[in-house]
Design a protein around this motif. Structure first.
Motif, PDB file in Angstrom:
ATOM      1  N   HIS A   8       0.864  -1.131  -0.191  1.00 51.32           N
ATOM      2  CA  HIS A   8       0.158   0.044   0.087  1.00 51.32           C
ATOM      3  C   HIS A   8       1.170   1.278   0.036  1.00 51.32           C
ATOM      4  O   HIS A   8       0.479   2.270  -0.796  1.00 51.32           O
ATOM      5  CB  HIS A   8      -0.944   0.084   1.277  1.00 51.32           C
ATOM      6  N   GLY A   9       2.052   1.150   0.768  1.00 54.88           N
ATOM      7  CA  GLY A   9       3.015   2.483   0.790  1.00 54.88           C
ATOM      8  C   GLY A   9       3.795   2.640  -0.614  1.00 54.88           C
ATOM      9  O   GLY A   9       3.718   3.872  -0.955  1.00 54.88           O
ATOM     10  N   LEU A  10       3.951   1.592  -1.332  1.00 54.83           N
ATOM     11  CA  LEU A  10       4.417   1.722  -2.532  1.00 54.83           C
ATOM     12  C   LEU A  10       3.591   2.132  -3.643  1.00 54.83           C
ATOM     13  O   LEU A  10       4.104   2.870  -4.392  1.00 54.83           O
ATOM     14  CB  LEU A  10       5.143   0.437  -3.010  1.00 54.83           C
ATOM     15  N   LEU A  11       2.170   1.800  -3.502  1.00 59.63           N
ATOM     16  CA  LEU A  11       1.347   2.196  -4.544  1.00 59.63           C
ATOM     17  C   LEU A  11       1.335   3.820  -4.627  1.00 59.63           C
ATOM     18  O   LEU A  11       0.929   4.311  -5.707  1.00 59.63           O
ATOM     19  CB  LEU A  11      -0.173   1.534  -4.201  1.00 59.63           C
ATOM     20  N   ALA A  12       1.646   4.529  -3.375  1.00 63.26           N
ATOM     21  CA  ALA A  12       1.486   6.069  -3.404  1.00 63.26           C
ATOM     22  C   ALA A  12       2.786   6.495  -4.208  1.00 63.26           C
ATOM     23  O   ALA A  12       2.838   7.717  -4.791  1.00 63.26           O
ATOM     24  CB  ALA A  12       1.617   6.387  -2.022  1.00 63.26           C
ATOM     25  N   GLY A  13       3.795   5.802  -4.707  1.00 65.08           N
ATOM     26  CA  GLY A  13       5.046   6.218  -5.294  1.00 65.08           C
ATOM     27  C   GLY A  13       6.327   5.730  -4.322  1.00 65.08           C
ATOM     28  O   GLY A  13       6.184   5.696  -3.280  1.00 65.08           O
ATOM     29  N   TRP A  14       7.309   5.372  -5.206  1.00 65.59           N
ATOM     30  CA  TRP A  14       8.621   5.225  -4.380  1.00 65.59           C
ATOM     31  C   TRP A  14       9.603   6.304  -4.338  1.00 65.59           C
ATOM     32  O   TRP A  14       9.501   6.885  -5.476  1.00 65.59           O
ATOM     33  CB  TRP A  14       9.067   3.958  -4.982  1.00 65.59           C
ATOM     34  N   ASP A  15      10.227   6.679  -3.192  1.00 59.90           N
ATOM     35  CA  ASP A  15      10.768   7.951  -2.824  1.00 59.90           C
ATOM     36  C   ASP A  15      12.239   7.620  -3.024  1.00 59.90           C
ATOM     37  O   ASP A  15      13.126   8.434  -3.100  1.00 59.90           O
ATOM     38  CB  ASP A  15      10.542   8.396  -1.564  1.00 59.90           C
TER      39      ASP A  15
END
Length: 189
Positions: free
Chosen positions: A174-181
């Motif tokens: 779920h955290g990665l779906l927002a984009g990887w930093d």
């Protein structure tokens, strides 16, 4: 869902860990590994289901991946392992990461093993049907210990009662779906 034939009963060693497993200074078997968190168009994650040859009653779900061969980069190993374990080809440039890293200590094939893992994120572009996968590249250990490949909806994965590796995988995805930093996050065990 892809299933395999039932596992045979095991009463003694039927194989050994591969040559990439070497004894560390502490005597524990050790290897470096690359894993792929593969998502389909619906943000479902592909996982393998397996158990240990001497603990068939204990099973778990885990990401695709395996040992890094001598001279191989982690990214190249991730691409190779994905193909060997699923038949899915992906260009290494299409992998994101490594997004996570962890040091895992676990028992497998009657031994304590340590694995330094890096995780890449990939997108599957093909048909998500069961016939899309191949087991042709499986090692004997994989044939003996893996019985299913399955796409998991993240909500179902979060509610799963069985062990899933890495821990909290649905939350991590779920955290990665927002984009990887661009930061490789270190995971616990």
């Amino acid at each position: 869902m892809v299933t395999t034939a039932p596992r045979p009963a095991v009463h003694g060693p039927i194989h050994q860990l591969g040559p990439e497993w070497v004894a560390g200074a502490d005597g524990v078997r050790f290897r470096h590994a690359a894993r792929v968190i593969l998502l389909d168009a619906n943000d479902r994650v592909l996982l393998l289901h397996g158990c240990d040859v001497d603990q068939r009653e204990r099973s778990w779900w885990f990401t695709v991946g395996g040992g890094i061969e001598p001279g191989e980069s982690p990214r190249a190993a991730a691409v190779r392992e994905l193909f060997e374990e699923t038949g899915v080809s992906i260009d290494s440039a299409d992998l994101v990461g490594p997004v996570f890293a962890r040091s895992a200590l676990f028992d497998f094939f009657r031994e304590t093993c340590r694995q330094e893992e890096v995780f890449f994120l990939g997108r599957y572009q093909g048909s998500a049907g069961a016939d899309a996968f191949s087991r042709a590249g499986w090692t004997q250990i994989e044939v003996d210990t893996i019985d299913e490949l399955r796409w998991w909806d993240l909500d179902d994965l979060a509610a799963a009662q069985e062990e899933v590796f890495p821990d909290r995988l649905a939350e991590l995805v779920h955290g990665l779906l927002a984009g990887w930093d661009g930061v490789t996050r270190r995971l616990e065990g």
